[in-house]
Design a protein around this motif. Structure first.
Motif, mmCIF file in Angstrom:
data_model
loop_
_atom_site.group_PDB
_atom_site.id
_atom_site.type_symbol
_atom_site.label_atom_id
_atom_site.label_comp_id
_atom_site.label_asym_id
_atom_site.label_seq_id
_atom_site.Cartn_x
_atom_site.Cartn_y
_atom_site.Cartn_z
ATOM 1 N N ASN A 235 0.843 -1.187 0.000
ATOM 2 C CA ASN A 235 0.000 0.000 0.000
ATOM 3 C C ASN A 235 0.880 1.240 0.000
ATOM 4 O O ASN A 235 1.957 1.252 0.592
ATOM 5 C CB ASN A 235 -0.909 0.008 1.224
ATOM 6 C CG ASN A 235 -1.950 -1.081 1.169
ATOM 7 O OD1 ASN A 235 -2.196 -1.671 0.124
ATOM 8 N ND2 ASN A 235 -2.570 -1.355 2.285
ATOM 9 N N LYS A 236 0.415 2.291 -0.669
ATOM 10 C CA LYS A 236 1.185 3.525 -0.777
ATOM 11 C C LYS A 236 0.325 4.692 -0.307
ATOM 12 O O LYS A 236 -0.761 4.917 -0.843
ATOM 13 C CB LYS A 236 1.615 3.736 -2.222
ATOM 14 C CG LYS A 236 2.379 5.011 -2.454
ATOM 15 C CD LYS A 236 2.759 5.152 -3.912
ATOM 16 C CE LYS A 236 3.453 6.479 -4.154
ATOM 17 N NZ LYS A 236 3.690 6.688 -5.579
ATOM 18 N N THR A 237 0.807 5.428 0.688
ATOM 19 C CA THR A 237 0.087 6.600 1.169
ATOM 20 C C THR A 237 0.246 7.731 0.162
ATOM 21 O O THR A 237 1.359 8.131 -0.157
ATOM 22 C CB THR A 237 0.599 7.036 2.552
ATOM 23 O OG1 THR A 237 0.405 5.970 3.475
ATOM 24 C CG2 THR A 237 -0.138 8.270 3.051
ATOM 25 N N ILE A 238 -0.880 8.236 -0.333
ATOM 26 C CA ILE A 238 -0.890 9.319 -1.314
ATOM 27 C C ILE A 238 -0.956 10.675 -0.616
ATOM 28 O O ILE A 238 -0.289 11.619 -0.998
ATOM 29 C CB ILE A 238 -2.093 9.172 -2.281
ATOM 30 C CG1 ILE A 238 -2.072 7.803 -2.958
ATOM 31 C CG2 ILE A 238 -2.149 10.301 -3.282
ATOM 32 C CD1 ILE A 238 -0.841 7.535 -3.797
ATOM 33 N N GLU A 239 -1.784 10.753 0.424
ATOM 34 C CA GLU A 239 -1.948 11.997 1.171
ATOM 35 C C GLU A 239 -2.315 11.647 2.604
ATOM 36 O O GLU A 239 -3.019 10.668 2.858
ATOM 37 C CB GLU A 239 -3.064 12.831 0.524
ATOM 38 C CG GLU A 239 -3.151 14.241 0.985
ATOM 39 C CD GLU A 239 -4.118 15.079 0.147
ATOM 40 O OE1 GLU A 239 -4.483 16.163 0.633
ATOM 41 O OE2 GLU A 239 -4.491 14.665 -0.961
#
Length: 72
Positions: free
Chosen positions: A6-10
């Motif tokens: 998972n990648k945190t965008i904001e």
């Protein structure tokens, strides 16, 4: 085959330190392999608090970003 992380965008972290509150509010817009989710966590200093997701399943970016912005 590897599963993408998972990648945190904001993300945002708010702190209300007016007595007697001392509460924290955190929210993240996260990219998953299947779309985007909006996660949250609320807690008072020194406690575990509550956490969860505002999305029941991954949704398209435009919908997730709109939800994220509306909550703020």
């Amino acid at each position: 085959m590897s599963i993408p992380a998972n990648k945190t965008i904001e993300s945002v972290l708010l702190h209300n330190d007016e007595p007697p509150s001392n509460k924290y509010y955190a929210m993240q817009l996260v990219e998953t392999g299947a779309g985007f989710v909006v996660n949250y966590r609320n807690w008072r200093a020194g406690t575990k608090g509550l956490q969860g997701s505002r999305t029941k399943k991954p949704i398209p970016f435009s919908e997730a970003k709109k939800l994220f912005d509306e909550i703020l």
